[in-house]
Scaffold this motif. Sequence first.
Motif, mmCIF file in Angstrom:
data_model
loop_
_atom_site.group_PDB
_atom_site.id
_atom_site.type_symbol
_atom_site.label_atom_id
_atom_site.label_comp_id
_atom_site.label_asym_id
_atom_site.label_seq_id
_atom_site.Cartn_x
_atom_site.Cartn_y
_atom_site.Cartn_z
ATOM 1 N N LEU A 159 0.954 -1.291 0.027
ATOM 2 C CA LEU A 159 0.215 -0.041 0.028
ATOM 3 C C LEU A 159 0.929 1.205 -0.071
ATOM 4 N N PHE A 160 0.919 2.005 -1.226
ATOM 5 C CA PHE A 160 1.638 3.215 -1.282
ATOM 6 C C PHE A 160 0.918 4.297 -1.002
ATOM 7 N N ILE A 161 1.726 4.956 0.178
ATOM 8 C CA ILE A 161 0.726 6.165 0.939
ATOM 9 C C ILE A 161 1.947 7.743 0.335
ATOM 10 N N ASN A 162 0.811 8.618 0.060
ATOM 11 C CA ASN A 162 1.629 10.130 0.028
ATOM 12 C C ASN A 162 0.985 10.835 1.670
ATOM 13 N N THR A 163 2.126 11.119 2.311
ATOM 14 C CA THR A 163 1.875 11.305 3.649
ATOM 15 C C THR A 163 0.869 12.779 3.899
ATOM 16 N N LYS A 164 1.009 13.558 2.859
ATOM 17 C CA LYS A 164 0.136 14.857 3.077
ATOM 18 C C LYS A 164 -1.215 14.553 3.341
ATOM 19 N N THR A 165 -1.993 13.517 2.640
ATOM 20 C CA THR A 165 -3.298 13.243 2.811
ATOM 21 C C THR A 165 -3.690 12.349 3.992
ATOM 22 N N VAL A 166 -2.721 11.658 4.746
ATOM 23 C CA VAL A 166 -3.109 10.739 5.683
ATOM 24 C C VAL A 166 -4.046 11.506 6.634
ATOM 25 N N GLY A 167 -5.222 10.770 6.920
ATOM 26 C CA GLY A 167 -6.107 11.133 7.785
ATOM 27 C C GLY A 167 -7.011 12.409 7.240
ATOM 28 N N GLY A 168 -6.926 12.892 6.069
ATOM 29 C CA GLY A 168 -7.634 13.738 5.508
ATOM 30 C C GLY A 168 -8.814 13.191 4.550
ATOM 31 N N GLY A 169 -10.135 13.926 4.404
ATOM 32 C CA GLY A 169 -11.171 13.214 3.857
ATOM 33 C C GLY A 169 -11.317 11.816 4.040
ATOM 34 N N ASP A 170 -11.415 11.110 3.192
ATOM 35 C CA ASP A 170 -11.747 9.703 3.205
ATOM 36 C C ASP A 170 -10.572 8.719 3.266
ATOM 37 N N TYR A 171 -9.329 9.619 3.257
ATOM 38 C CA TYR A 171 -8.043 8.982 3.519
ATOM 39 C C TYR A 171 -7.786 8.032 4.839
ATOM 40 N N MET A 172 -6.960 6.917 4.750
ATOM 41 C CA MET A 172 -6.806 6.166 5.986
ATOM 42 C C MET A 172 -6.014 7.000 6.989
ATOM 43 N N SER A 173 -6.412 6.903 8.175
ATOM 44 C CA SER A 173 -5.618 7.676 9.248
ATOM 45 C C SER A 173 -4.348 6.942 9.557
ATOM 46 N N TRP A 174 -3.306 7.509 10.251
ATOM 47 C CA TRP A 174 -2.052 6.575 10.666
ATOM 48 C C TRP A 174 -2.540 5.387 11.751
ATOM 49 N N ALA A 175 -3.523 5.631 12.465
ATOM 50 C CA ALA A 175 -3.943 4.399 13.375
ATOM 51 C C ALA A 175 -4.309 3.387 12.490
ATOM 52 N N GLN A 176 -5.134 3.685 11.297
ATOM 53 C CA GLN A 176 -5.691 2.481 10.402
ATOM 54 C C GLN A 176 -4.575 2.141 9.542
ATOM 55 N N LEU A 177 -3.665 2.769 9.198
ATOM 56 C CA LEU A 177 -2.529 2.244 8.535
ATOM 57 C C LEU A 177 -1.664 1.399 9.351
ATOM 58 N N LYS A 178 -1.576 1.714 10.791
ATOM 59 C CA LYS A 178 -0.913 0.981 11.716
ATOM 60 C C LYS A 178 -1.590 -0.449 11.723
ATOM 61 N N ASP A 179 -2.795 -0.426 11.791
ATOM 62 C CA ASP A 179 -3.711 -1.680 11.924
ATOM 63 C C ASP A 179 -3.547 -2.362 10.508
ATOM 64 N N ALA A 180 -3.312 -1.770 9.410
ATOM 65 C CA ALA A 180 -2.851 -2.519 8.246
ATOM 66 C C ALA A 180 -1.686 -3.149 8.249
ATOM 67 N N THR A 181 -0.504 -2.665 8.917
ATOM 68 C CA THR A 181 0.740 -3.297 8.976
ATOM 69 C C THR A 181 0.391 -4.375 9.894
ATOM 70 N N ASP A 182 -0.363 -4.227 10.943
ATOM 71 C CA ASP A 182 -0.586 -5.430 11.910
ATOM 72 C C ASP A 182 -0.930 -6.779 11.367
ATOM 73 N N HIS A 183 -1.722 -6.459 10.122
ATOM 74 C CA HIS A 183 -2.254 -7.493 9.374
ATOM 75 C C HIS A 183 -1.611 -7.854 8.110
ATOM 76 N N ASN A 184 -0.087 -7.509 8.135
ATOM 77 C CA ASN A 184 0.725 -7.945 7.104
ATOM 78 C C ASN A 184 0.557 -7.278 5.736
ATOM 79 N N VAL A 185 0.201 -6.075 5.795
ATOM 80 C CA VAL A 185 0.062 -5.246 4.715
ATOM 81 C C VAL A 185 1.338 -4.318 4.700
ATOM 82 N N GLU A 186 2.253 -4.279 3.661
ATOM 83 C CA GLU A 186 3.434 -3.408 3.612
ATOM 84 C C GLU A 186 2.977 -2.057 3.036
#
Length: 236
Positions: A1-28
């Motif tokens: 999952l490639f992320i551009n950090t400027k939009t994290v948590g904005g609009g319907d983009y994933m938050s840092w907490a959601q991204l951390k949860d993704a990595t806990d489920h083996n998403v790189e």
Amino acid sequence: LFINTKTVGGGDYMSWAQLKDATDHNVEIGNHTHSHDFFLDQPAATRYKTFKEEIELSQSLIEENMGITPTVFSYPYGEFDNEMKGIVKAAGFKAAAAQNSGVMYSGGDLFQCPRFPMSEAYSAKAKFIEKATMKAFSLTQITPDDCMLPASNPPTLTLSFDAAGIRLNQLQCFVQGGKCSFKITDKNKVTVTLQATAPLSKKRRTLYTLTAPDKNGAWHWYSHLWINPHIKGTNY
């Protein structure tokens, strides 16, 4: 999952907490710069400095918020030139994803990995199976080895590849939105020259695509991306 950090948590983009949860489920998580800008639209005098700084900023924000250091990168909109590719290499990444369709293989350039779309209209099961079984051409020459549209338009692309087992009588060439002519100049190692039949002037990004089946019925695929920075980038 490639992320551009400027939009994290904005609009319907994933938050840092959601991204951390993704990595806990083996998403790189991969680096996609900070702003996801059209960097090739920026003046050459500042483009590369800005590109480098954005990569570094994005890395630092991901490290700060997630405690991980991405090792793979994706070029925004799949656009880059050779100097940008060099910056990504120097930043310590192991590989980078481009946006032209094609097959990764051991002889390919890990800093412009091709990828097939697998969403929406391209996500049918039959299409997935077709792409998952696609093979690469074993290329020994790509000239020019650059994505930027040259002054000579339509551009000429020369490819050399190992044709063992390839059914050359079924070799096909395609151009997005048009036709492509080609000729085989050497039947031993097989050198193919491709050129569109009209200038590439209507689109910012155009692909030259070469396909052919082998004697076992498997299809081989290669696409080369041309970028025309004179056509302003739009988010499509």
